[in-house]
Design an enzyme around this catalytic site. Sequence first.
Site, PDB file in Angstrom:
ATOM      1  N   LYS A   1      -7.074  24.037  27.914  1.00 20.60           N
ATOM      2  CA  LYS A   1      -7.912  24.133  26.718  1.00 20.60           C
ATOM      3  C   LYS A   1      -7.934  22.813  25.971  1.00 20.60           C
ATOM      4  O   LYS A   1      -8.956  22.382  25.477  1.00 20.60           O
ATOM      5  CB  LYS A   1      -7.361  25.237  25.809  1.00 20.60           C
ATOM      6  CG  LYS A   1      -8.140  25.425  24.517  1.00 20.60           C
ATOM      7  CD  LYS A   1      -9.511  25.974  24.805  1.00 20.60           C
ATOM      8  CE  LYS A   1     -10.355  26.132  23.560  1.00 20.60           C
ATOM      9  NZ  LYS A   1     -11.789  26.155  23.903  1.00 20.60           N
TER      10      LYS A   1
ATOM     11  N   HIS B   1     -37.004  14.047  42.639  1.00 26.70           N
ATOM     12  CA  HIS B   1     -36.285  12.842  43.050  1.00 26.70           C
ATOM     13  C   HIS B   1     -34.962  13.167  43.727  1.00 26.70           C
ATOM     14  O   HIS B   1     -34.077  12.315  43.782  1.00 26.70           O
ATOM     15  CB  HIS B   1     -36.072  11.933  41.832  1.00 26.70           C
ATOM     16  CG  HIS B   1     -37.354  11.503  41.194  1.00 26.70           C
ATOM     17  ND1 HIS B   1     -38.250  10.667  41.813  1.00 26.70           N
ATOM     18  CD2 HIS B   1     -37.911  11.847  40.009  1.00 26.70           C
ATOM     19  CE1 HIS B   1     -39.298  10.484  41.022  1.00 26.70           C
ATOM     20  NE2 HIS B   1     -39.118  11.192  39.922  1.00 26.70           N
TER      21      HIS B   1
ATOM     22  N   ASN C   1       6.050  16.869  25.166  1.00 23.95           N
ATOM     23  CA  ASN C   1       4.638  16.781  25.559  1.00 23.95           C
ATOM     24  C   ASN C   1       4.250  15.312  25.532  1.00 23.95           C
ATOM     25  O   ASN C   1       4.656  14.600  24.619  1.00 23.95           O
ATOM     26  CB  ASN C   1       3.731  17.486  24.537  1.00 23.95           C
ATOM     27  CG  ASN C   1       3.863  18.985  24.582  1.00 23.95           C
ATOM     28  OD1 ASN C   1       4.540  19.523  25.441  1.00 23.95           O
ATOM     29  ND2 ASN C   1       3.212  19.647  23.644  1.00 23.95           N
ATOM     30  N   GLY C   2       3.456  14.892  26.494  1.00 23.20           N
ATOM     31  CA  GLY C   2       3.010  13.500  26.488  1.00 23.20           C
ATOM     32  C   GLY C   2       3.423  12.804  27.767  1.00 23.20           C
ATOM     33  O   GLY C   2       3.858  13.446  28.730  1.00 23.20           O
TER      34      GLY C   2
ATOM     35  N   LYS D   1     -20.382  25.603  32.269  1.00 26.11           N
ATOM     36  CA  LYS D   1     -19.764  26.919  32.023  1.00 26.11           C
ATOM     37  C   LYS D   1     -19.674  27.689  33.337  1.00 26.11           C
ATOM     38  O   LYS D   1     -18.637  28.244  33.667  1.00 26.11           O
ATOM     39  CB  LYS D   1     -20.601  27.773  31.058  1.00 26.11           C
ATOM     40  CG  LYS D   1     -20.588  27.434  29.620  1.00 26.11           C
ATOM     41  CD  LYS D   1     -19.432  27.982  28.843  1.00 26.11           C
ATOM     42  CE  LYS D   1     -18.337  26.956  28.750  1.00 26.11           C
ATOM     43  NZ  LYS D   1     -18.544  25.814  27.926  1.00 26.11           N
TER      44      LYS D   1
HETATM   45  C1  G6P Z   1     -11.265  20.501  27.967  1.00 24.41           C
HETATM   46  C2  G6P Z   1     -11.728  21.946  27.777  1.00 24.41           C
HETATM   47  C3  G6P Z   1     -13.210  21.977  27.423  1.00 24.41           C
HETATM   48  C4  G6P Z   1     -13.477  21.105  26.202  1.00 24.41           C
HETATM   49  C5  G6P Z   1     -12.925  19.685  26.381  1.00 24.41           C
HETATM   50  C6  G6P Z   1     -12.941  18.907  25.074  1.00 24.41           C
HETATM   51  O1  G6P Z   1     -11.849  19.962  29.079  1.00 24.41           O
HETATM   52  O2  G6P Z   1     -11.511  22.667  28.963  1.00 24.41           O
HETATM   53  O3  G6P Z   1     -13.617  23.311  27.144  1.00 24.41           O
HETATM   54  O4  G6P Z   1     -14.849  21.058  25.972  1.00 24.41           O
HETATM   55  O5  G6P Z   1     -11.574  19.727  26.807  1.00 24.41           O
HETATM   56  O6  G6P Z   1     -12.067  19.518  24.161  1.00 24.41           O
HETATM   57  P1  G6P Z   1     -12.122  19.301  22.613  1.00 24.41           P
HETATM   58  O7  G6P Z   1     -10.976  20.095  22.074  1.00 24.41           O
HETATM   59  O8  G6P Z   1     -11.978  17.839  22.347  1.00 24.41           O
HETATM   60  O9  G6P Z   1     -13.446  19.810  22.129  1.00 24.41           O
END
Ligand code: G6P
Length: 607
Positions: free
Chosen positions: A602, A503, A99-100, A484
């Site tokens: 996520k 505006h 990963n990375g 959302k």
């Molecule tokens: C991604 C997820 C969002 C989340 C954001 C920040 O974009 O899809 O749902 O708000 O990362 O994630 P974190 O784990 O830093 O709150």
Amino acid sequence: MCGIVGYVGGQDAVPVLLEGLHRLEYRGYDSAGIAVRTKTALRVHKSEGRIQQLEAKLPARLRGTTGIAHTRWATHGEPSDRNAHPHVDCESVLAVVHNGIIENGTALRAELEAAGHTLRSETDSEVLAHLIEAAEGDSLEARVRRALARVEGTYGLLVIDRASPDRIVAARNGSPVVLGVGDKEMFVASDVAALVRHTDRVVYLDDREVASIRPGGFSTTTLDAKPTTKTPSPVAVTDEAYERGEHPHFMHKEIHEQPEAVERALRGRLDRDFGVAHLGGLNLSARDLLDVRRIKLLGCGSAFYAGLAGAHMLERLTRIPTDAEPASEFRYRCPVIEKDTLYIAISQSGETADTLAAVREVRRKGGRVLGIVNAVGSTIARECDGGIYMHAGPEVAVASTKAFTCTLVCLALLAIHLGRIRDLSPSDGKRLLGALERLPGQIREILDRGEAIRGIARGIMKRQDAFFIGRAAGYAVALEGAQKLKEISYIHAEAYPASELKHGPLALVSAKTPTVAILPDDDLYEKSLSSIEEIRARRGPVIAIAHDDDSRVREAADDVIVVPRSEPVLDSILMTVPTQLLAYECAVGLGRDVDQPRNLAKSVTVE
Ligand code: G6P
């Protein structure tokens, strides 16, 4: 984003690895793969698409007690079987999952190819397998260390080698690696979610650390071979927390878990006698906090919007100038770090690369950072000077819900704490604590209106565009509501401060553009009602999220979602809940993949 899992012990590795991969599915991925050391060989299988597609490809008699596996979220090279991990060296005797991002991957690839290596994928990760192949050393661990000395970039890395039975070498730099300690067996993953079924004792690797993992235990060193000492710590999270249970989606579960999540975020933190909050993890004394002249909140996505809403709470209760900024932008504008500014990083996962980079930028320049983090032991939690855990419990759906509300609860606690050090009176403190304690019950009341909200969502889901409006903290709620809706239903949604309607956005308002108006009963109530009238005058349908269902709101809006009254400073918490339900119902109604919306992950662990 990409997930890694490894196993070494007495069990058949394949089911353990596949189950681990399923646990990491929520992070988002587009291909999957597995490498197992069988009695005679190293076997690698990979597939584009879902883990089920990989499972369908596996031979029935794939047996071995050492293995590694991966879910990939494409960065370098398209999603394909070839680009899926694990990657192997020229002789297919060692396999890596990574990963990375290897920043000098292109230069290393050219060098390896010039030296006669044949690379089969377009990924930067494959370079690692060949670098380890080329590296000299008397053990796999020594070769991995030598190879990594050449690498610039980030990695969470697992390596197995045909010649090193019962061994996985893991390394970390900027991408999490957690070891799970079992009884004569060891697990390793990028996320504790993949470990909690097997063990409750874990070890988090630090950056530039390498672990040699065997069934009976593990040893760790720095990249330059100096031994390090690690003590396993307990994980409180149970396996059930990652189960969907009776709920149709994780997002549904997490929305409905909010009353209990908020109770957890408050537990043990309310001192009713003095009207103050106990926040043991801040690591800042009242004297330190008295010196704070400014507060800056940093986060990405919903965490940033929570920061915007929280900035209103903090400024109102402490009178300390407070603002929020996307963590992803912060370090690129060479920020001025002031010693009397309190920086607060917000992150559900505690692993978001941009938020972590912002934390490091602040600390490098001598600033103090607190973390408001959900994932215990995560990188951001560990790198901050102190912080407040959200205690929301694991959040699996990509769209953040309970972590958003718990962040606001934590920020409210912090605002009360800071406020009481300054001008907030004990009676105001007590009143606010009382209001916080009522939140779980009030959220339940909103959730009980789910059926009515589903009916309103039916109107929105027929449309292609929607507006969300609000003022002050209500604008932050509007931003989160629009986010959302667009991320899970794919309906285009934009948030505007209600004051800005004239505006620009009014040009687009028509009978086909519903507007969700955040309408708390505050100082701006009358003005917000006028904004709604402007929309209605253009035949725009309006859904008001309001405290009252009186004749004025009824006249102004087509639909009203009533939210119980709280302290005005806490309105943003309650007013967010209907926006979550609206987005959820629209996404379900449109048949979307609610928990894993397209193109999103996520936990965004790359820049
Ligand atoms: C991604 C997820 C969002 C989340 C954001 C920040 O974009 O899809 O749902 O708000 O990362 O994630 P974190 O784990 O830093 O709150």
